[in-house]
Design a protein around this motif. Structure first.
Motif, short mmCIF file in Angstrom:
data_model
loop_
_atom_site.label_atom_id
_atom_site.label_comp_id
_atom_site.label_asym_id
_atom_site.label_seq_id
_atom_site.Cartn_x
_atom_site.Cartn_y
_atom_site.Cartn_z
N GLN A 11 -7.41 3.31 1.69
CA GLN A 11 -7.12 2.34 0.96
C GLN A 11 -5.86 1.37 1.67
O GLN A 11 -5.29 0.55 0.88
CB GLN A 11 -6.42 3.08 -0.59
N TYR A 12 -5.08 1.64 2.60
CA TYR A 12 -4.11 1.20 3.28
C TYR A 12 -4.32 -0.29 3.58
O TYR A 12 -3.73 -1.13 3.35
CB TYR A 12 -3.50 1.93 4.58
N TRP A 13 -5.74 -0.17 4.49
CA TRP A 13 -5.94 -1.54 4.97
C TRP A 13 -6.43 -2.81 3.98
O TRP A 13 -6.41 -3.89 4.48
CB TRP A 13 -7.06 -1.29 6.11
N VAL A 14 -6.80 -2.16 2.87
CA VAL A 14 -7.18 -3.16 1.68
C VAL A 14 -6.13 -4.31 1.24
O VAL A 14 -6.24 -5.25 0.57
CB VAL A 14 -7.98 -2.69 0.98
N HIS A 15 -4.82 -3.68 1.52
CA HIS A 15 -3.59 -4.31 0.79
C HIS A 15 -3.21 -5.48 2.01
O HIS A 15 -2.24 -5.36 2.31
CB HIS A 15 -2.62 -3.26 0.51
N THR A 16 -4.09 -6.35 1.81
CA THR A 16 -3.60 -7.64 2.67
C THR A 16 -4.24 -8.88 2.28
O THR A 16 -5.27 -8.89 1.61
CB THR A 16 -4.16 -7.45 4.32
N ALA A 70 0.71 -1.26 -0.17
CA ALA A 70 0.04 0.16 -0.24
C ALA A 70 0.86 1.33 -0.07
O ALA A 70 0.50 2.33 -0.45
CB ALA A 70 -0.83 -0.02 1.19
N LEU A 71 2.20 1.15 0.53
CA LEU A 71 3.09 2.51 0.73
C LEU A 71 3.77 2.61 -0.49
O LEU A 71 4.34 3.76 -0.61
CB LEU A 71 3.83 2.14 1.89
N ARG A 72 3.81 1.74 -1.29
CA ARG A 72 4.14 1.82 -2.76
C ARG A 72 3.85 2.63 -3.71
O ARG A 72 2.92 2.30 -4.34
CB ARG A 72 4.73 0.09 -3.18
N GLN A 73 4.25 3.82 -3.98
CA GLN A 73 3.51 4.85 -4.77
C GLN A 73 4.50 5.43 -5.52
O GLN A 73 5.88 5.68 -5.24
CB GLN A 73 2.92 5.76 -3.84
#
Length: 366
Positions: free
Chosen positions: A165-170, A126-129
């Motif tokens: 949108q952070y938490w949906v990357h799992t 998620a942090l990969r931007q």
């Protein structure tokens, strides 16, 4: 408080949740983390935030200028809950189209591809931007300025949409029933990051998945089709410079080799795989994502230790630069960014120099 300072304050929570996800994955026997990939993803996120600080006078400046000179409804109050609620809804709608164009138009894919390069899928992803979203991404949000949403509303709702949108990357959270039908969820977003044929270029919604249902881009996660992550044109590098610019390089070479001015322009407007009329596409076979090997160079424990130490130093400098950005000149911020870039290139070198790529399947548990 500056948006960059909010990111710095929230960062410890990000890392705490990454730790929790890693622990849960280990307990379940479904670990989704690799050190090299996680350092690469988080490093690209740090770089993106620093570049955002350098370019906000351009991107936010355009929004402010349009708002001050062209707003249809000037005077919308920041004290109104309706203004904030409608602002978030409209931003999420515009984000959907920004995101969709990011997959279907080469110019926007060149920036957005960074987010999809990880062949893992976890909270560090998620942090990969991207660091090049400022080139053209701002265009999609000018309708908010034209309507008359104050810059403060725009900045805050954009931050809310991003943080959601952070938490949906799992991969550690399964289907959520009715929630999946209305909102972007882990299941829905796993589909978005997958390179499997049924999932390709689907589920663009930021907060609401309803936009995908309305505009025909929704695909649910299938039990018989476990998600495989990454991009079909795999990056195979941890270098942040390569990650951010390799698609642009490909498009520039393609432009030079394409005959005719109109076709040269179409290289950037069409999808990245577009070929001009009369040019035969490269021979392609049926794509099998599970037949590919993940990029996973094996290095010594000593090199991993040095990479981790250097990364922590770079993380500290990046956090300081973001917190102090409003007090630093543009050139000082650029200096911080340059040192961070150099440090991340060093981390990349330590994670890959002289190593052999381990034969590892890209198939991952969903």
């Amino acid at each position: 408080m500056e948006a960059a300072q909010i990111i710095v304050l929230v960062a410890p929570l990000f890392f705490l949740l990454i730790g929790v996800e890693y622990w849960v994955g280990r307990r379940r026997g479904r670990n989704t983390y690799r050190l090299n990939d996680a350092l690469s993803s988080i490093g690209l996120g740090m770089l993106s935030q620093l570049v955002g600080g350098l370019t906000k006078l351009f991107t936010l400046g355009i929004y402010v200028w349009v708002y001050e000179h062209w707003a249809w409804l000037p005077g919308l109050s920041t004290d109104s809950l309706m203004v904030w609620g409608s602002g978030l809804l409209i931003y999420d709608f515009l984000y959907y189209w920004h995101h969709r164009f990011g997959h279907t138009v080469a110019l926007f894919w060149a920036a957005h591809a960074v987010h999809h390069q990880s062949e893992d899928y976890n909270l560090s992803t998620a942090l990969r931007q991207t660091s090049s979203g400022w080139v053209a991404g701002w265009i999609f949000y000018l309708p908010m300025a034209l309507i008359g949403f104050p810059p403060l509303v725009f900045v805050v709702v954009a931050l809310i949409d991003l943080l959601y949108q952070y938490w949906v990357h799992t991969q550690q959270i399964g289907r959520l029933g009715w929630f999946d039908r209305w909102f972007c969820s882990p299941s829905n977003h796993r589909v978005h990051h997958a390179v499997n044929e049924p999932y390709l270029d689907r589920n663009y919604g930021g907060i609401l998945i309803l936009w995908d249902r309305f505009f025909g881009s929704f695909q649910e996660e299938l039990d018989e089709e476990p998600c495989v992550y990454g991009t079909r044109d795999a990056l195979r590098s941890w270098n942040p410079w390569v990650a951010n610019w390799h698609v642009y390089g490909f498009l520039l070479k393609k432009t030079a080799a394409t005959p005719g001015l109109l076709n040269k322009l179409r290289v950037w407007w069409e999808a990245a795989h577009w070929q001009p009329p009369g040019v035969s596409p490269a021979k392609s076979e049926v794509y099998d994502p599970r037949a590919q090997q993940r990029f996973d160079p094996q290095v010594s424990a000593q090199r991993r230790g040095w990479a981790s130490l250097l990364f922590l130093l770079v993380l500290g400098l990046s956090s300081w630069g973001l917190w102090q950005a409003h007090l630093l000149t543009w050139w000082q911020q650029a200096g911080v960014m340059a040192v961070v870039m150099a440090g991340l290139c060093g981390v990349s070198w330590l994670c890959s120099k002289g190593a052999q790529t381990a034969p590892a399947s890209r198939a991952k548990p969903a």
